[in-house]
Design an enzyme around this catalytic site. Structure first.
Site, PDB file in Angstrom:
ATOM      1  N   SER A 139       0.942  -1.130  -0.048  1.00  0.00           N
ATOM      2  CA  SER A 139       0.058  -0.349  -0.210  1.00  0.00           C
ATOM      3  C   SER A 139       1.118   1.457   0.087  1.00  0.00           C
ATOM      4  O   SER A 139       2.283   1.305   1.013  1.00  0.00           O
ATOM      5  CB  SER A 139      -1.111  -0.098   1.344  1.00  0.00           C
ATOM      6  OG  SER A 139      -1.323   1.319   1.505  1.00  0.00           O
ATOM      7  N   TYR A 152      -2.274  -1.007  10.301  1.00  0.00           N
ATOM      8  CA  TYR A 152      -2.073  -0.960   8.812  1.00  0.00           C
ATOM      9  C   TYR A 152      -1.236  -0.145   7.730  1.00  0.00           C
ATOM     10  O   TYR A 152      -0.328  -1.608   6.926  1.00  0.00           O
ATOM     11  CB  TYR A 152      -3.053  -0.019   8.442  1.00  0.00           C
ATOM     12  CG  TYR A 152      -3.339  -0.222   6.238  1.00  0.00           C
ATOM     13  CD1 TYR A 152      -4.229  -1.869   5.844  1.00  0.00           C
ATOM     14  CD2 TYR A 152      -3.069   0.577   5.960  1.00  0.00           C
ATOM     15  CE1 TYR A 152      -3.886  -2.382   4.969  1.00  0.00           C
ATOM     16  CE2 TYR A 152      -3.030  -0.236   4.437  1.00  0.00           C
ATOM     17  CZ  TYR A 152      -3.757  -1.250   4.054  1.00  0.00           C
ATOM     18  OH  TYR A 152      -3.626  -1.487   2.750  1.00  0.00           O
ATOM     19  N   ALA A 153      -0.380   0.709   8.722  1.00  0.00           N
ATOM     20  CA  ALA A 153       0.631   1.260   7.711  1.00  0.00           C
ATOM     21  C   ALA A 153       2.160   0.140   8.230  1.00  0.00           C
ATOM     22  O   ALA A 153       3.631  -0.427   7.623  1.00  0.00           O
ATOM     23  CB  ALA A 153       1.554   2.201   8.305  1.00  0.00           C
ATOM     24  N   ALA A 155       2.045  -2.882   8.824  1.00  0.00           N
ATOM     25  CA  ALA A 155       1.929  -3.952   8.288  1.00  0.00           C
ATOM     26  C   ALA A 155       2.398  -3.916   6.508  1.00  0.00           C
ATOM     27  O   ALA A 155       3.137  -4.540   6.303  1.00  0.00           O
ATOM     28  CB  ALA A 155       0.395  -5.172   8.434  1.00  0.00           C
ATOM     29  N   LYS A 156       2.144  -3.015   6.189  1.00  0.00           N
ATOM     30  CA  LYS A 156       2.240  -3.064   4.515  1.00  0.00           C
ATOM     31  C   LYS A 156       3.911  -2.296   4.834  1.00  0.00           C
ATOM     32  O   LYS A 156       3.904  -3.123   3.161  1.00  0.00           O
ATOM     33  CB  LYS A 156       1.718  -2.213   4.213  1.00  0.00           C
ATOM     34  CG  LYS A 156      -0.144  -2.254   3.493  1.00  0.00           C
ATOM     35  CD  LYS A 156       0.464  -3.472   3.213  1.00  0.00           C
ATOM     36  CE  LYS A 156      -1.707  -3.836   3.135  1.00  0.00           C
ATOM     37  NZ  LYS A 156      -1.832  -5.277   2.406  1.00  0.00           N
TER      38      LYS A 156
END
Length: 243
Positions: A139, A152-153, A155-156
């Site tokens: 992402s 999320y950041a 993980a990506k």
């Protein structure tokens, strides 16, 4: 071009279905497995429209035993895995100060741990044939982390680092590993936004429009093609020029 066996996780989402359709359109001899966990409506529709060339694969990307069962089915049916697209992902946006451990863990498990398990599961087949393509959907948040997305950041960003490291490990075995970092794409992930919020997002994009799933699919298709054999370890952003 020879026929290929392709696995696409997150196979019921807008991007997953677009990727599956792109591979089916690329070659009438390609076989696509759309891996899904919960919702299956779109995946079922694509499979029914391409009977004999596309099947659903029940898969919980966070569980090693689920990956083992899925790979066993694919190998017993096709005997090979040529392409893996790790597309499964999830959001649970919260400020870190109030983020629950479950919200952190679930996003890390699906986006990062699921990618690790997928790569590990297909490597024996690819190493045995000294050929393969792994494309991990990361992402733009991995490169330009916004507030409210620490889980999320992180993980990506981990997916990008995993991609780079694994690419070095398998480069001499004829296997490439690359990541795609989409920006704002017109999918269900944006469906909860109102018109004003969507307009504000669009104004941040130099192209002044959202990306389309088919555009992400086109990049994935290129990364999986023979002409991309010298491209590995890359994280390619596709964001309309935001970053």
């Amino acid at each position: 071009m020879t026929d290929r066996t392709i696995i696409v996780t997150g196979g019921n989402g807008g991007i997953g279905v677009a990727i599956g359709a792109a591979f089916l359109n690329e070659n009438p001899r390609n076989f696509v497995w759309l891996a899904t966990h919960n919702r299956q409506e779109r995946a079922e529709r694509l499979a029914s429209e391409n009977e004999g060339r596309c099947r659903l694969l029940t898969l919980d990307v966070t569980r090693p035993d689920s990956w083992d069962a899925a790979i066993s089915l694919v190998m017993s049916t096709q005997g090979r895995i040529d392409v893996l697209v790790n597309n499964a992902g999830t959001h649970n946006d919260q400020l870190l100060g109030t983020m629950t451990p479950d919200a952190w863990r679930s996003v890390i498990d699906t986006n990062l741990h699921g990618t690790f398990l997928g790569c590990r599961a297909v490597l024996p087949s690819m190493i045995g044939r000294r050929a393969g393509r792994i494309i991990n959907i990361s992402s733009l948040s991995a490169l330009l982390a916004p507030p409210g997305q620490t889980n999320y950041a992180a993980a990506k960003a981990g997916v990008v680092a995993l991609t780079s490291s694994l690419a070095k490990e398998v480069a001499r075995l004829g296997i490439t590993v690359n990541a795609v970092c989409p920006g704002y794409v017109e999918t269900d992930a944006l469906s909860g936004m109102g018109p004003e919020e969507l307009r504000a997002i669009t104004q941040r994009i130099p192209m002044r429009r959202l990306g389309q799933p088919r555009e992400i699919a086109a990049l994935v298709l290129f990364l999986a093609c023979p002409d991309a054999a010298y491209l590995t370890g890359s994280a390619i952003k596709m964001d309309g020029g935001i970053f």
